[in-house]
Motif scaffolding. Structure first.
Motif, PDB file in Angstrom:
ATOM      1  N   ILE A 161       0.940  -1.308   0.003  1.00  0.00           N
ATOM      2  CA  ILE A 161      -0.204  -0.376  -0.039  1.00  0.00           C
ATOM      3  C   ILE A 161       0.962   1.488   0.334  1.00  0.00           C
ATOM      4  N   ASP A 162       1.777   1.296   1.306  1.00  0.00           N
ATOM      5  CA  ASP A 162       2.871   2.459   0.917  1.00  0.00           C
ATOM      6  C   ASP A 162       4.366   1.900   1.427  1.00  0.00           C
ATOM      7  N   GLU A 163       5.029   2.494   1.798  1.00  0.00           N
ATOM      8  CA  GLU A 163       6.421   1.972   2.075  1.00  0.00           C
ATOM      9  C   GLU A 163       5.891   1.282   3.891  1.00  0.00           C
ATOM     10  N   GLU A 164       4.510   1.174   4.879  1.00  0.00           N
ATOM     11  CA  GLU A 164       5.299   0.423   5.718  1.00  0.00           C
ATOM     12  C   GLU A 164       4.156  -0.356   5.392  1.00  0.00           C
ATOM     13  N   HIS A 165       2.626  -0.230   4.514  1.00  0.00           N
ATOM     14  CA  HIS A 165       1.674  -1.223   4.919  1.00  0.00           C
ATOM     15  C   HIS A 165       1.662  -2.394   3.512  1.00  0.00           C
ATOM     16  N   SER A 166       1.446  -2.684   3.778  1.00  0.00           N
ATOM     17  CA  SER A 166       1.193  -4.139   3.108  1.00  0.00           C
ATOM     18  C   SER A 166      -0.322  -5.121   3.215  1.00  0.00           C
ATOM     19  N   ILE A 167      -0.370  -5.581   1.736  1.00  0.00           N
ATOM     20  CA  ILE A 167      -2.205  -6.178   1.967  1.00  0.00           C
ATOM     21  C   ILE A 167      -1.432  -7.753   1.334  1.00  0.00           C
ATOM     22  N   VAL A 168      -1.945  -8.619   2.401  1.00  0.00           N
ATOM     23  CA  VAL A 168      -0.915 -10.081   2.063  1.00  0.00           C
ATOM     24  C   VAL A 168      -2.035 -10.869   1.463  1.00  0.00           C
ATOM     25  N   GLU A 169      -1.662 -12.244   1.041  1.00  0.00           N
ATOM     26  CA  GLU A 169      -2.187 -13.468   1.042  1.00  0.00           C
ATOM     27  C   GLU A 169      -1.287 -14.886   1.055  1.00  0.00           C
TER      28      GLU A 169
END
Length: 234
Positions: A161-169
């Motif tokens: 999403i940005d440098e610090e946040h993600s969505i993962v499967e």
């Protein structure tokens, strides 16, 4: 479920309002963007200064329309109607001057949302200075994704999403098998939220706290990168 198929993941792309995109630069990255957007049903205009690349995307039906133009020329952009698009992707990346001038041109031409490909951190800073709304680093992101799959094979797919946040499967960890989301207190213990649980045939979106997890299924979670790395992943 491929994360990149989720409409809300196209940051800045207002799905319901904006159905048209222009992609400037039809190299590998530009072609990939055209293909994905076109397959999702959007109207895509592809442009490049190289007539061979323009001909390729037309013959392979990767875009709705395509034309040859020099994007460093304001008049050429105006005549092509580029300034009428809400979102323009500048995919020139490897040619620093052309990339920066093109980004400046489309932004000054009134384009609301400009996404620009950068080949280096310095390049990205320059693109930001001339008005790019979002900078992407395809080579870095691909390398980071590869490193993650090599070291954390339980992560099946990832969207930053940005440098610090993600969505993962991820594969549901064995430690979570048979337990409910409430029992695990994932937000309190790990700092992540569960967006969906299921398999390729069916995902339950926004499962409730009583949902019992199964190690044979997959989980879609969102959180900080540090929080995701704290999950018991193999």
């Amino acid at each position: 479920m491929n994360l990149r198929n989720w409409n809300f993941l196209f940051q800045g792309f207002r799905q319901e309002e904006n159905r048209q995109f222009a992609v400037i630069g039809l190299g590998r990255f530009g072609r990939a963007v055209c293909t994905k957007l076109h397959n999702m049903g959007y109207e895509v205009l592809g442009t490049d200064i190289n007539p061979k690349l323009v001909g390729q995307v037309v013959s392979e039906k990767l875009v709705s329309h395509a034309m040859q133009l020099d994007s460093t020329e304001v008049m050429a952009l105006r005549q092509a109607g580029i300034f009428e698009f809400d979102t323009v992707i500048v995919a020139i990346g490897n040619y620093l001057q052309e990339s920066i001038v093109t980004t400046l041109n489309v932004k000054e031409g009134g384009v609301e949302h400009v996404v620009a490909k950068a080949s280096s951190e310095v390049h990205g800073k320059l693109l930001k200075r001339v008005g790019a709304d979002r900078i992407v680093y395809p080579e870095y992101e691909a390398g980071a994704a590869l490193a993650m799959t090599l070291t954390k094979p339980s992560i099946l797919d990832r969207f930053d999403i940005d440098e610090e946040h993600s969505i993962v499967e991820i594969k549901t960890p064995e430690e979570f098998h048979g337990k409910t989301i409430a029992e695990l207190s994932l937000r309190a213990n790990y700092g992540v939220n569960v967006l969906a649980v299921g398999n390729e045939d069916h995902f339950e979106i926004n499962p409730g706290p009583e949902h019992r997890l199964d190690k044979s299924l997959m989980m879609m979670v969102i959180g900080t990168n540090d929080a995701i790395h704290r999950l018991p992943l193999s």
